[in-house]
Structure formats: structure tokens, C-alpha cells
Design an enzyme around this catalytic site. Sequence first.
Site, PDB file in Angstrom:
ATOM      1  N   ARG A 202      61.518  38.805 -46.286  1.00 57.50           N
ATOM      2  CA  ARG A 202      60.335  38.593 -46.165  1.00 57.50           C
ATOM      3  C   ARG A 202      60.257  37.441 -45.648  1.00 57.50           C
ATOM      4  NH1 ARG A 202      56.653  36.959 -50.417  1.00 57.50           N
ATOM      5  NH2 ARG A 202      54.885  37.154 -49.741  1.00 57.50           N
TER       6      ARG A 202
ATOM      7  N   ASN B 160      69.914  25.574 -53.785  1.00 56.24           N
ATOM      8  CA  ASN B 160      70.537  26.984 -53.559  1.00 56.24           C
ATOM      9  C   ASN B 160      71.413  26.740 -54.232  1.00 56.24           C
ATOM     10  OD1 ASN B 160      71.515  28.847 -51.282  1.00 56.24           O
ATOM     11  ND2 ASN B 160      69.941  29.117 -51.720  1.00 56.24           N
ATOM     12  N   VAL B 161      71.388  27.847 -55.262  1.00 58.91           N
ATOM     13  CA  VAL B 161      73.160  28.793 -55.464  1.00 58.91           C
ATOM     14  C   VAL B 161      72.565  30.140 -54.468  1.00 58.91           C
ATOM     15  CG1 VAL B 161      73.702  27.351 -57.137  1.00 58.91           C
ATOM     16  CG2 VAL B 161      71.889  29.025 -57.766  1.00 58.91           C
ATOM     17  N   ARG B 162      73.738  30.660 -54.644  1.00 57.50           N
ATOM     18  CA  ARG B 162      73.433  32.194 -54.764  1.00 57.50           C
ATOM     19  C   ARG B 162      74.604  32.631 -54.509  1.00 57.50           C
ATOM     20  NH1 ARG B 162      73.699  28.640 -50.332  1.00 57.50           N
ATOM     21  NH2 ARG B 162      75.354  28.267 -48.681  1.00 57.50           N
TER      22      ARG B 162
ATOM     23  N   HIS C  35      73.347  11.582 -56.922  1.00 63.05           N
ATOM     24  CA  HIS C  35      75.030  11.442 -56.485  1.00 63.05           C
ATOM     25  C   HIS C  35      75.553  11.698 -58.517  1.00 63.05           C
ATOM     26  CE1 HIS C  35      74.850  11.832 -52.409  1.00 63.05           C
ATOM     27  NE2 HIS C  35      73.552  10.779 -52.526  1.00 63.05           N
TER      28      HIS C  35
ATOM     29  N   HIS D 105      57.923  19.904 -51.888  1.00 57.82           N
ATOM     30  CA  HIS D 105      57.383  18.477 -50.971  1.00 57.82           C
ATOM     31  C   HIS D 105      56.253  17.610 -52.363  1.00 57.82           C
ATOM     32  CE1 HIS D 105      59.447  19.840 -47.003  1.00 57.82           C
ATOM     33  NE2 HIS D 105      59.100  21.032 -47.497  1.00 57.82           N
TER      34      HIS D 105
ATOM     35  N   HIS E  55      65.725  20.111 -52.285  1.00 59.08           N
ATOM     36  CA  HIS E  55      66.609  21.676 -52.401  1.00 59.08           C
ATOM     37  C   HIS E  55      67.573  21.516 -52.818  1.00 59.08           C
ATOM     38  CE1 HIS E  55      69.130  24.072 -49.525  1.00 59.08           C
ATOM     39  NE2 HIS E  55      68.487  24.768 -49.952  1.00 59.08           N
TER      40      HIS E  55
ATOM     41  N   HIS F 112      71.351  17.412 -32.764  1.00 57.53           N
ATOM     42  CA  HIS F 112      70.139  16.789 -31.686  1.00 57.53           C
ATOM     43  C   HIS F 112      69.970  15.144 -31.864  1.00 57.53           C
ATOM     44  CE1 HIS F 112      67.671  18.470 -34.178  1.00 57.53           C
ATOM     45  NE2 HIS F 112      66.516  18.162 -33.491  1.00 57.53           N
TER      46      HIS F 112
ATOM     47  N   SER G 171      66.633  29.873 -54.478  1.00 56.80           N
ATOM     48  CA  SER G 171      66.152  28.766 -53.789  1.00 56.80           C
ATOM     49  C   SER G 171      65.150  27.744 -53.501  1.00 56.80           C
ATOM     50  CB  SER G 171      66.349  29.204 -51.995  1.00 56.80           C
ATOM     51  OG  SER G 171      66.627  28.716 -51.359  1.00 56.80           O
TER      52      SER G 171
END
Length: 313
Positions: free
Chosen positions: A266, A114-116, A151, A102, A112, A181, A98
Amino acid sequence: MPNALFDQPDAERVKAFLQDLQVRIVSRLESLDGQAFRRDAWTRPEGGGGLSCLIEEGTVFERGGVNFSHVKGLQLPPSATAHRPELAGRPWEAMGVSLVLHPRNPYAPTVHLNVRFFIATQDGQAPIWWFGGGMDLTPYYGFEADAQHFHQTGFAALEPFGAEVHADYKAWCDRYFFLKHRNEPRGIGGLFYDDLNAGGFDHCFELTRRVGEHFLPAYEPILERRKDTPYGERERDFQAYRRGRYVEFNLVFDRGTLFGLQSGGRTEAILMSLPPQVKWRYDWHPEPGSAEARLYEVFLKPRDWLSERVMPP
């Protein structure tokens, strides 16, 4: 097509790839920034551990982290079993890389990745497993060339699996990284997928591997051409305001954050994604005709970047 439930997953193969991916990405980011990332190895009492690689107050990155984790447990938290009740009571393990960056320069976007991989086992039964992941871009000042490049690189990552796969994962990303929201997207999107096991282990692993491998080609050219752009307090102020949206999404909606906190993960590693400086204002709106207003009017809405004319940087 192989039956995913009876296809034999190779968790060690996935782990080796993820650890190598972390090493290669961190090495390249250190070259771009000129400062070293801090390495922080950790273990989890219930099982497993990981390696957090973090930079703060760098030359290019005001804050950034590239985390590898491989955690295990005997019972899943509510966030994981709510839509998969068949997992309740099964021993499980989850592993992934992950990443959130910034940059200091407001013209360089937050990114960002993420590969999981997740697997749950039970004696006498086939393992239940799936892959998930994606990458998305969050600019503060929009550039068509950057959006198109990001993209298009995502499309290249998924092209071997059919054009419809990219279209589905782009649309999924637009839906997922959306602040309900606020009624606005977090950024310009990218790719997102989860619960992937159709087609068998090798097929799903290769798709996930290609997403991870295409991160640097997707982001590095954008960072290189924006990180030295002159800026002032106005741009930094707007960056801090928009970073507030990032915080809101991660703490309210992000499934990875909720899973990590509920599973006893963690905390330092889980909240590594939050930006270092953030501002909120009451009912603020950008000045009409400004670059800040253009972000909302042109970029913070779903667009088919692949079909649009490629603009020069």
C-alpha cells in the site's frame, strides 16, 4: 544451538506482539501530542493487510506514522530474492511494525523504529524465516545527552544477548543508514539487524521483542526535553534542508521501501515515512562555527557513545 531451518516458528505469537506493540506506542504518542492518530485499516488483494495510524499537523508531531502490516504472497519481488535465491517461488508472509516520527520542533529529532518477521514455506520442506529491525535517531541540532541516552537504551535492550551483539548491530546501523552519494550518515545511528535466525525462534523473537519494548524509553525522554525549545525560521529552514537527506535515503536505499513498492504494498503506508516539508539547495554549506555546522562536525560521524562521559541534558 537449534537448527534455525528446522526450528518451528510461531507466526501468530509474533503477530499478537506486533499488534499490541502498535497499540501501546500509539496510545503513548497520543498522550504526548494531545491529538488523536487517524486509524486506517486496509487489505491487500494478494493477501493480508494492516492498520496504519497517522498524525499530521499535530501539536508535537508535524507528521508521524505507526504502521502494522501482515502481508502474504505467492512469489517474492526481486529485492527479496536477489541475495536469497532459495526463496524464489515460495509462498511467503511478512509482518512488522514500522514507525517514523517527524516532530515540528527542529530541536526534537526524527526517529525510526522497525521490527519485522518473515517466513517462506513450501510443501515438504522446512520453513525459511528470520527477524529484522532496529531503531535510529536523526537529529537536526545535536545534543550529546540525547545521543548517549538513545544508544545506552539500545545497549540495555540487547545486553542479555552479550555486549558484542550491541556492538555489531550499532556498526551495522552506521553502515546501513549511510548516504553513499553524499558520503555522510543519515543521523547518529542506533541499532540495525536483518536475516536473524541463529539461536532458534524463541531466542530471535525475544531479541526483537526487547528492541520494540525499548523504543519508548529510548525516545520519549529526548522528545520531552526538546519539544518545547524555542526556535525560529532559521532552525525550521535547516530542518527542512536536512529532511531532504531523509527523503533521499528512503527512496534510494531503504530495503523496506523497495520491498513494499515491488511487492505491491500500500503506497500510502509505505511512503508515510516521508517528512511533510522538505527543501533542497545547490552546494549549500553551513556557516563555520554555527550550530548547524556542529551537527556535521560532531554528530554526523560514527562515535562510540557508550564509552563517552554522560553529559547532563
